[in-house]
Scaffold this motif. Structure first.
Motif, PDB file in Angstrom:
ATOM      1  N   ALA A 131       0.751  -1.206   0.070  1.00 44.31           N
ATOM      2  CA  ALA A 131       0.077   0.107   0.010  1.00 44.31           C
ATOM      3  C   ALA A 131       0.981   1.267   0.075  1.00 44.31           C
ATOM      4  N   GLY A 132       0.444   2.365  -0.643  1.00 49.97           N
ATOM      5  CA  GLY A 132       1.072   3.654  -0.598  1.00 49.97           C
ATOM      6  C   GLY A 132       0.642   4.546   0.349  1.00 49.97           C
ATOM      7  N   ARG A 133       0.718   5.654   0.170  1.00 54.18           N
ATOM      8  CA  ARG A 133       0.315   6.456   1.408  1.00 54.18           C
ATOM      9  C   ARG A 133      -1.050   6.918   1.091  1.00 54.18           C
ATOM     10  N   TRP A 134      -1.489   7.703   2.369  1.00 58.25           N
ATOM     11  CA  TRP A 134      -3.144   7.914   2.132  1.00 58.25           C
ATOM     12  C   TRP A 134      -3.769   8.159   0.853  1.00 58.25           C
ATOM     13  N   GLY A 135      -2.981   9.230   0.133  1.00 60.88           N
ATOM     14  CA  GLY A 135      -3.740   9.695  -1.172  1.00 60.88           C
ATOM     15  C   GLY A 135      -3.357   8.736  -2.299  1.00 60.88           C
ATOM     16  N   GLN A 136      -2.623   7.709  -2.127  1.00 58.79           N
ATOM     17  CA  GLN A 136      -2.280   6.615  -3.102  1.00 58.79           C
ATOM     18  C   GLN A 136      -2.950   5.258  -2.551  1.00 58.79           C
ATOM     19  N   ARG A 137      -4.058   5.474  -1.483  1.00 59.56           N
ATOM     20  CA  ARG A 137      -4.657   4.145  -1.033  1.00 59.56           C
ATOM     21  C   ARG A 137      -5.035   3.197  -2.197  1.00 59.56           C
ATOM     22  N   PRO A 138      -4.323   1.913  -2.425  1.00 60.16           N
ATOM     23  CA  PRO A 138      -4.916   0.860  -3.408  1.00 60.16           C
ATOM     24  C   PRO A 138      -6.327   0.421  -3.123  1.00 60.16           C
ATOM     25  N   LEU A 139      -7.044   0.468  -4.098  1.00 57.80           N
ATOM     26  CA  LEU A 139      -8.307  -0.078  -4.082  1.00 57.80           C
ATOM     27  C   LEU A 139      -8.752  -1.231  -3.296  1.00 57.80           C
ATOM     28  N   GLN A 140      -7.707  -2.076  -3.411  1.00 62.48           N
ATOM     29  CA  GLN A 140      -7.839  -3.571  -2.767  1.00 62.48           C
ATOM     30  C   GLN A 140      -8.107  -3.501  -1.054  1.00 62.48           C
ATOM     31  N   SER A 141      -7.194  -2.650  -0.655  1.00 58.04           N
ATOM     32  CA  SER A 141      -7.279  -2.428   0.667  1.00 58.04           C
ATOM     33  C   SER A 141      -8.533  -1.800   1.194  1.00 58.04           C
ATOM     34  N   THR A 163     -11.392  -3.748  11.263  1.00 56.60           N
ATOM     35  CA  THR A 163     -11.068  -3.112  10.000  1.00 56.60           C
ATOM     36  C   THR A 163      -9.485  -2.569  10.175  1.00 56.60           C
ATOM     37  N   ILE A 164      -8.930  -2.124  11.461  1.00 59.66           N
ATOM     38  CA  ILE A 164      -7.737  -1.824  11.421  1.00 59.66           C
ATOM     39  C   ILE A 164      -6.625  -3.099  10.954  1.00 59.66           C
ATOM     40  N   THR A 165      -7.120  -4.346  11.345  1.00 58.85           N
ATOM     41  CA  THR A 165      -6.475  -5.562  11.098  1.00 58.85           C
ATOM     42  C   THR A 165      -6.259  -5.727   9.508  1.00 58.85           C
ATOM     43  N   ALA A 166      -7.624  -5.513   9.123  1.00 61.25           N
ATOM     44  CA  ALA A 166      -7.504  -5.678   7.748  1.00 61.25           C
ATOM     45  C   ALA A 166      -6.624  -4.823   6.832  1.00 61.25           C
ATOM     46  N   GLY A 167      -6.327  -3.434   7.444  1.00 61.57           N
ATOM     47  CA  GLY A 167      -5.520  -2.526   7.001  1.00 61.57           C
ATOM     48  C   GLY A 167      -4.127  -2.760   7.147  1.00 61.57           C
ATOM     49  N   ILE A 168      -3.965  -3.381   8.155  1.00 61.73           N
ATOM     50  CA  ILE A 168      -2.544  -3.704   8.492  1.00 61.73           C
ATOM     51  C   ILE A 168      -2.108  -5.081   7.413  1.00 61.73           C
ATOM     52  N   LEU A 169      -2.898  -5.799   7.158  1.00 61.06           N
ATOM     53  CA  LEU A 169      -2.622  -7.200   6.216  1.00 61.06           C
ATOM     54  C   LEU A 169      -2.543  -6.546   4.947  1.00 61.06           C
ATOM     55  N   GLU A 176      -2.188   4.513   9.849  1.00 59.15           N
ATOM     56  CA  GLU A 176      -3.083   4.885   8.698  1.00 59.15           C
ATOM     57  C   GLU A 176      -4.383   4.039   8.709  1.00 59.15           C
ATOM     58  N   ALA A 177      -4.333   2.915   9.262  1.00 56.78           N
ATOM     59  CA  ALA A 177      -5.554   2.048   9.351  1.00 56.78           C
ATOM     60  C   ALA A 177      -6.266   2.488  10.388  1.00 56.78           C
ATOM     61  N   ALA A 178      -5.905   2.908  11.498  1.00 53.11           N
ATOM     62  CA  ALA A 178      -6.776   3.647  12.782  1.00 53.11           C
ATOM     63  C   ALA A 178      -7.350   4.696  11.996  1.00 53.11           C
ATOM     64  N   GLU A 179      -6.626   5.814  11.318  1.00 52.38           N
ATOM     65  CA  GLU A 179      -7.501   6.932  10.880  1.00 52.38           C
ATOM     66  C   GLU A 179      -8.443   6.635  10.014  1.00 52.38           C
ATOM     67  N   PHE A 180      -8.144   5.741   9.025  1.00 57.49           N
ATOM     68  CA  PHE A 180      -8.971   5.734   7.908  1.00 57.49           C
ATOM     69  C   PHE A 180     -10.570   4.829   8.861  1.00 57.49           C
ATOM     70  N   SER A 181     -10.146   3.968   9.770  1.00 56.21           N
ATOM     71  CA  SER A 181     -11.152   3.167  10.537  1.00 56.21           C
ATOM     72  C   SER A 181     -11.994   4.229  11.104  1.00 56.21           C
ATOM     73  N   PHE A 182     -11.595   5.189  11.764  1.00 51.44           N
ATOM     74  CA  PHE A 182     -12.250   6.197  12.725  1.00 51.44           C
ATOM     75  C   PHE A 182     -13.213   7.033  11.546  1.00 51.44           C
TER      76      PHE A 182
END
Length: 272
Positions: A131-141, A163-169, A176-182
């Motif tokens: 995965a890339g940075r926030w603005g380049q977040r892959p569609l799959q994740s 959701t955070i675990t899915a982001g980490i995987l 990054e995963a926590a911010e997007f999850s919230f």
């Protein structure tokens, strides 16, 4: 529901909505513990509004940016991540209502513990999808985090944890995963509130002979609702800031141990 019970349940909602332990499961557990006979769904709506307000305040700059840029990539990703949970809520609402009035939340606690363990174990592994940075977040994740959120509509399964675990995987850092999850919580809570209000009031509200609106409890004690709202809001603010610190420097191991022990205690209680 007494004011003390409302304060406790509000605190439970505020804390567990954002920590990876499941707010729905804990609300059910504590309502059973207190033997509360009041309309649980109506109270749940009120405390969810409080936690939603907490998210909006903590992430006010990001939310304001998203409102000003509704067609940005980030905004589109949030919409996409919300679709799976929205579909589950609409298509399986009757089934979900039945599991919310049983002991399934104990199984949900176990599932959450397993998910968190996988997240901890895989932190040093090669991600399934770089995965890339926030603005380049892959569609799959984004899709995977959305699917994880859909599973978390079941009581006992933590929305933030899954959701955070899915982001980490899929290659995200915990931050990054926590911010997007919230941020994902905002549209899903709004959607849940909308459908719960429709069920309570009805599509075509009419007045009962006693003056109460159809679908709402005939008598509403607003004092517990007010104190529950305040408690959920304050503890929600604390929990968000705590979780943001946890994902930077700590692990989820204490939450895993807590959920496993809690599941064992609750299982023994039901067996006895």
């Amino acid at each position: 529901m007494t004011i003390i019970e409302a304060l406790i349940l509000g605190a439970v909602q505020g804390i567990t909505e954002f920590l990876p332990v499941s707010s729905s499961g804990h609300l059910l557990m504590f309502s059973e513990l207190f033997g509360i006979e009041t309309d649980f769904v109506f109270f749940s709506i009120v405390v969810h509004v409080a936690t939603l307000l907490a998210v909006l305040i903590v992430f006010r700059k990001k939310v304001l940016w998203l409102v000003k840029n509704p067609f940005s990539k980030e905004a589109m990703f949030l919409v996409l991540a919300t679709i799976p949970a929205a579909l589950v809520g609409v298509l399986f609402s009757d089934i979900l209502e039945t599991v919310f009035y049983g002991s399934f939340y104990i199984v949900g606690f176990v599932i959450t513990a397993v998910v968190l363990f996988i997240g901890e174990w895989c932190r040093g592994c090669t991600p399934l999808q770089p995965a890339g940075r926030w603005g380049q977040r892959p569609l799959q994740s984004v899709i995977v985090m959305g699917i994880a959120q859909a599973f978390a509509v079941l009581p006992g399964i933590s929305r933030s944890g899954t959701t955070i675990t899915a982001g980490i995987l899929f290659g995200k850092t915990k931050e990054e995963a926590a911010e997007f999850s919230f941020l994902m919580a905002i549209p899903i809570i709004l959607g849940g509130l909308f459908f719960e209000l429709i069920k309570l009031v009805g599509v075509h509200p009419q007045m009962n002979p006693n003056g109460a609106i159809c679908g709402l409890p005939p008598t509403i004690d607003f004092a517990p609702l007010l104190f529950g709202f305040i408690s959920a809001f304050l503890f929600g603010m604390l929990a968000i800031n705590l979780m943001l610190r946890v994902v930077k420097t700590k692990s989820f191991k204490p939450f895993i141990v807590y959920l496993v022990l809690l599941s064992i205690v609750l299982s023994v209680k039901y067996i006895i």
